[in-house]
Motif scaffolding. Structure first.
Motif, PDB file in Angstrom:
ATOM      1  N   ARG A 339       0.836  -1.202   0.000  1.00 10.23           N
ATOM      2  CA  ARG A 339       0.000   0.000   0.000  1.00 10.23           C
ATOM      3  C   ARG A 339       0.872   1.254   0.000  1.00 10.23           C
ATOM      4  N   ARG A 340       1.897   1.248   0.811  1.00 10.17           N
ATOM      5  CA  ARG A 340       2.788   2.402   0.878  1.00 10.17           C
ATOM      6  C   ARG A 340       3.431   2.667  -0.480  1.00 10.17           C
ATOM      7  N   ALA A 341       3.838   1.594  -1.166  1.00  8.31           N
ATOM      8  CA  ALA A 341       4.448   1.757  -2.489  1.00  8.31           C
ATOM      9  C   ALA A 341       3.460   2.369  -3.473  1.00  8.31           C
ATOM     10  N   ALA A 342       2.193   1.951  -3.387  1.00 10.54           N
ATOM     11  CA  ALA A 342       1.172   2.482  -4.296  1.00 10.54           C
ATOM     12  C   ALA A 342       0.895   3.951  -4.009  1.00 10.54           C
ATOM     13  N   VAL A 343       0.778   4.317  -2.738  1.00 13.11           N
ATOM     14  CA  VAL A 343       0.545   5.720  -2.381  1.00 13.11           C
ATOM     15  C   VAL A 343       1.758   6.569  -2.731  1.00 13.11           C
ATOM     16  N   GLN A 344       2.950   6.028  -2.492  1.00 16.54           N
ATOM     17  CA  GLN A 344       4.185   6.728  -2.848  1.00 16.54           C
ATOM     18  C   GLN A 344       4.228   6.995  -4.347  1.00 16.54           C
ATOM     19  N   ALA A 345       3.768   6.035  -5.125  1.00 16.38           N
ATOM     20  CA  ALA A 345       3.773   6.192  -6.578  1.00 16.38           C
ATOM     21  C   ALA A 345       2.854   7.320  -7.021  1.00 16.38           C
ATOM     22  N   ARG A 346       1.698   7.467  -6.363  1.00 18.23           N
ATOM     23  CA  ARG A 346       0.704   8.444  -6.790  1.00 18.23           C
ATOM     24  C   ARG A 346       0.940   9.823  -6.189  1.00 18.23           C
ATOM     25  N   ASP A 347       1.669   9.899  -5.074  1.00 21.53           N
ATOM     26  CA  ASP A 347       1.937  11.155  -4.364  1.00 21.53           C
ATOM     27  C   ASP A 347       0.723  11.692  -3.624  1.00 21.53           C
ATOM     28  N   PHE A 348      -0.395  11.023  -3.712  1.00 23.27           N
ATOM     29  CA  PHE A 348      -1.564  11.388  -2.918  1.00 23.27           C
ATOM     30  C   PHE A 348      -2.487  10.175  -2.837  1.00 23.27           C
ATOM     31  N   PRO A 349      -3.363  10.119  -1.823  1.00 22.71           N
ATOM     32  CA  PRO A 349      -4.185   8.925  -1.595  1.00 22.71           C
ATOM     33  C   PRO A 349      -5.526   9.008  -2.308  1.00 22.71           C
ATOM     34  N   MET A 350      -5.764   8.118  -3.253  1.00 20.02           N
ATOM     35  CA  MET A 350      -7.046   8.100  -3.947  1.00 20.02           C
ATOM     36  C   MET A 350      -8.047   7.153  -3.300  1.00 20.02           C
ATOM     37  N   GLN A 357      -3.329  -1.524  -5.539  1.00 24.37           N
ATOM     38  CA  GLN A 357      -2.297  -2.456  -5.098  1.00 24.37           C
ATOM     39  C   GLN A 357      -2.145  -3.653  -6.037  1.00 24.37           C
ATOM     40  N   SER A 358      -3.259  -4.167  -6.529  1.00 27.03           N
ATOM     41  CA  SER A 358      -3.159  -5.307  -7.442  1.00 27.03           C
ATOM     42  C   SER A 358      -2.532  -4.888  -8.764  1.00 27.03           C
ATOM     43  N   LEU A 359      -2.840  -3.672  -9.216  1.00 29.33           N
ATOM     44  CA  LEU A 359      -2.239  -3.193 -10.459  1.00 29.33           C
ATOM     45  C   LEU A 359      -0.737  -3.008 -10.281  1.00 29.33           C
ATOM     46  N   TYR A 360      -0.343  -2.457  -9.136  1.00 29.14           N
ATOM     47  CA  TYR A 360       1.081  -2.293  -8.839  1.00 29.14           C
ATOM     48  C   TYR A 360       1.784  -3.654  -8.833  1.00 29.14           C
ATOM     49  N   LEU A 361       1.191  -4.637  -8.167  1.00 24.66           N
ATOM     50  CA  LEU A 361       1.809  -5.963  -8.081  1.00 24.66           C
ATOM     51  C   LEU A 361       1.830  -6.657  -9.438  1.00 24.66           C
ATOM     52  N   LEU A 362       0.764  -6.469 -10.229  1.00 25.61           N
ATOM     53  CA  LEU A 362       0.743  -7.026 -11.584  1.00 25.61           C
ATOM     54  C   LEU A 362       1.888  -6.453 -12.407  1.00 25.61           C
ATOM     55  N   PHE A 363       2.019  -5.135 -12.397  1.00 26.94           N
ATOM     56  CA  PHE A 363       3.075  -4.491 -13.177  1.00 26.94           C
ATOM     57  C   PHE A 363       4.465  -4.897 -12.681  1.00 26.94           C
ATOM     58  N   LEU A 470      -8.040   7.393 -14.553  1.00 25.53           N
ATOM     59  CA  LEU A 470      -7.526   6.058 -14.845  1.00 25.53           C
ATOM     60  C   LEU A 470      -6.159   6.103 -15.513  1.00 25.53           C
ATOM     61  N   LEU A 471      -5.947   7.058 -16.415  1.00 24.76           N
ATOM     62  CA  LEU A 471      -4.641   7.187 -17.059  1.00 24.76           C
ATOM     63  C   LEU A 471      -3.573   7.570 -16.047  1.00 24.76           C
ATOM     64  N   ASP A 472      -3.941   8.417 -15.099  1.00 22.55           N
ATOM     65  CA  ASP A 472      -3.010   8.816 -14.050  1.00 22.55           C
ATOM     66  C   ASP A 472      -2.627   7.603 -13.199  1.00 22.55           C
ATOM     67  N   ARG A 473      -3.626   6.814 -12.843  1.00 26.79           N
ATOM     68  CA  ARG A 473      -3.378   5.601 -12.047  1.00 26.79           C
ATOM     69  C   ARG A 473      -2.496   4.620 -12.814  1.00 26.79           C
ATOM     70  N   LYS A 474      -2.816   4.409 -14.072  1.00 27.00           N
ATOM     71  CA  LYS A 474      -2.039   3.486 -14.893  1.00 27.00           C
ATOM     72  C   LYS A 474      -0.584   3.926 -14.985  1.00 27.00           C
TER      73      LYS A 474
END
Length: 609
Positions: A339-350, A357-363, A470-474
């Motif tokens: 979760r921390r890695a996903a929030v760190q990637a986005r710079d803010f909490p969506m 998290q699943s998208l991060y782990l998939l990638f 969605l593009l931002d998340r991707k």
């Protein structure tokens, strides 16, 4: 694909601030793990981190023309760079590399800021022209690649992500009321960057910074044009465009693959990629995300009628892909470090939780095998695929249709806010104002009325507001692990063409995405052609929600400061639910609380309401 950052200051000598410039560049290492570089002059500094995709030995950046006039840092891909290079050669330009970056650089020397209008691709780049001390920040038409800037007293800071800008002491880590509304409103306001004083370069826009200040110019936006093609011609044109787009986006000097969910969108991309590669004897590599026991224990819900697994298998067999399922368990999904890695990637909490998290782990798993992936992202926005496109109640609501659908299911993304926070933000008024602004932008044809007029509005809302979320998340989840994800359905030629097809043509077979279905049906198994739309999957395992509930209890016990923004009663009611019977609203509350806590821990933002 890369990460860029920079600092322009017309008063101070930036050669004395190399450590700060290096710190900004360092934050982009995840986006460009292969190499890095900086270019520093007294009043301009450009930094670059590289993910090598095209011309591995020759595409180093920052890149300066032979006469030292112009320097560029570039992120993205120009899929038509070969044709542009040929045209520029005819105009007298000479090239030393095979990279698309050098083509864009020479394109600027030939056409100036209008070079963006010659590019087909996903890109965000910065050019500093020493001839007039001018910086250009340029972003692609659909906003596939991100680019942020932060005006200062004597110039500007910029970066691919907010973290690059926040690494400079001139940028304050403040989130004001507008930023908080952005976090909880589920509306992507053009130009809004969440962080106070920071802006996002809008899609299809050039931002110019010089000694006179900052100026914006829009070079592309959706226009209403009469569609004169009949049904057969329209289907054929969509197929023709997709064949060309996929062929272009498969070009790479590193291993590439496709993301496969078993839905129409990703399956179409997979099949078209297979058609293109089979002539060279190459097999398509495909990846899918799945959850432990999901197929066997799947329960239909209002969003998802079927599990992805069987359809993924049908496509993989039909196309003959080299396929791999990435199977995730609830413990891994709920891991605080993920979760921390996903929030760190986005710079803010969506607050999207396991969807992030699943998208991060998939990638992350895909990156062990490939550097480039093609995705079916954005087809629903382009072709009208979401259920609420076809729900009269959501369609006719005087609000963004995705929010109308969410409210119909009994929830709002801001219900969990503390009363004093909710009152200060007044998110319903914000959403209403945002909706009025967006509706006021929609281009229409003379005489267009009734259902056709309304559906043009809804398509526009999705292409200029919803798809950007969605593009931002991707982008963030993929670039956090150094994976380039390409989105063929965002090619501006396809977007323009389909946007202007009447709604009656988009649904001529009585179903969603008629044009896409009929344009690609010959390449797909019957099961996928007939499958009802199912969005990106989410785990149904009750152990995931149980673990979230346990983690939130620890936050409450520790008095985490992020929880002050949330409604204490709402949170306590969610915590009081039996751990094996957590409902969707409570689970969303836990996701939001944990994301907020991770964000506070990473950035320690100052929230000013």
């Amino acid at each position: 694909m890369c990460g860029i950052s920079g600092w322009i200051d017309f008063q101070r000598d930036l050669t004395e601030h190399r450590s700060t410039i290096d710190a900004m560049c360092e934050t982009m290492t995840c986006r460009g793990p292969d190499a890095g570089g900086t270019w520093v002059s007294p009043h301009a500094a450009l930094a670059h981190r590289r993910l090598a995709i095209i011309d591995l030995p020759g595409g180093a950046q920052p890149m300066t023309d032979p006469e030292g006039r112009v320097t560029i840092v570039y992120s993205g891909e120009a899929y038509n760079f070969t044709e542009l290079r040929d045209e520029l050669r005819r105009r007298g330009h000479r090239f030393e590399t095979d990279s698309d970056t050098e083509v864009v650089l020479h394109g600027y020397l030939e056409w100036g800021a209008k070079v963006a209008e010659h590019l087909n691709g996903m890109f965000a780049f910065a050019i500093f022209d020493t001839r007039d001390d001018q910086l250009l920040l340029v972003r692609d038409r659909m906003g596939i690649k991100p680019l942020y800037y932060y005006p200062t007293e004597h110039g500007v800071l910029f970066g691919s992500e907010p973290k690059a800008i926040l690494a400079n002491p001139l940028a304050e880590k403040v989130v004001d009321a507008d930023g908080m509304r952005e976090l909880f409103g589920m509306v992507k306001t053009p130009g809004q960057a969440v962080w106070a004083c920071m802006r996002e370069v809008e899609p299809g826009t050039v931002v110019t910074v010089d000694r006179k200040g900052l100026h914006e110019r829009t070079y592309w936006k959706l226009q209403a044009v009469e569609h004169t093609d009949d049904q057969e011609t329209s289907v054929g044109r969509v197929r023709e465009l997709l064949d060309d787009i996929v062929a272009r986006q498969l070009i790479s000097d590193v291993p590439r693959c496709v993301l496969l969910s078993g839905g129409l969108d990703s399956s179409a991309i997979t099949a078209l990629a297979g058609n293109h590669l089979k002539d060279s004897g190459e097999q398509v590599r495909s990846f899918a995300v799945d959850f432990l026991g999901q197929t066997e224990n799947f329960v239909p819900d209002p969003m998802r009628a079927t599990p992805d697994g069987p359809y993924v298998a049908d496509v993989a067999q039909h196309v003959g892909t080299d396929h791999k399922n990435i199977v995730l368990d609830p413990q891994t999904l709920a891991d605080p470090e993920v979760r921390r890695a996903a929030v760190q990637a986005r710079d803010f909490p969506m607050g999207l939780g396991d969807l992030d998290q699943s998208l991060y782990l998939l990638f992350k798993s895909i990156r062990e095998h490939s550097t480039v992936a093609l995705s079916g992202e954005s087809a629903d926005e382009v072709f009208g695929g979401y259920k609420w496109f076809h729900d009269p109640a959501a369609r006719d609501a005087d609000i963004f249709p995705w929010l109308a659908a969410m409210q119909a299911q009994g929830g709002n993304p801001f219900d969990m806010l503390a009363p004093e926070v909710s009152n200060a933000l007044d998110i319903p008024a914000f959403i209403n104002d945002s909706y009025r602004t967006a509706i006021g932008e929609v281009p229409h044809l003379d005489g267009e009325d009734g259902l056709e007029r309304r559906m043009r509005e809804i398509c526009y809302l999705h292409l200029t507001r919803f798809v950007r979320i969605l593009l931002d998340r991707k982008d963030r989840m993929s670039m956090a692990v150094g994976l380039e994800v390409r989105v063929p359905f965002c090619d501006h030629r396809l977007v323009e063409y389909v946007f202007n097809t009447p709604w009656s043509l988009k649904t001529f077979d009585g179903r969603e995405k008629s044009l896409l279905r009929h344009a690609t049906a010959d390449t797909l198994p019957k099961s996928v052609v007939e499958r009802v739309k199912s969005p990106y999957p989410s785990t149904q395992d009750p152990n995931y929600a149980k673990e979230l509930q346990s983690q939130v209890r620890e936050l409450v016990k520790d008095g985490n400061p992020a929880l002050s923004l949330l409604d204490e009663n709402w949170l306590n009611q969610a915590l009081a639910q039996p751990s094996d019977q957590v409902d969707p609203a409570a689970r969303l509350t836990f996701e939001r609380a944990l994301d907020m806590a991770a964000w506070f821990d990473i950035h320690n933002p100052t929230v000013k309401l």
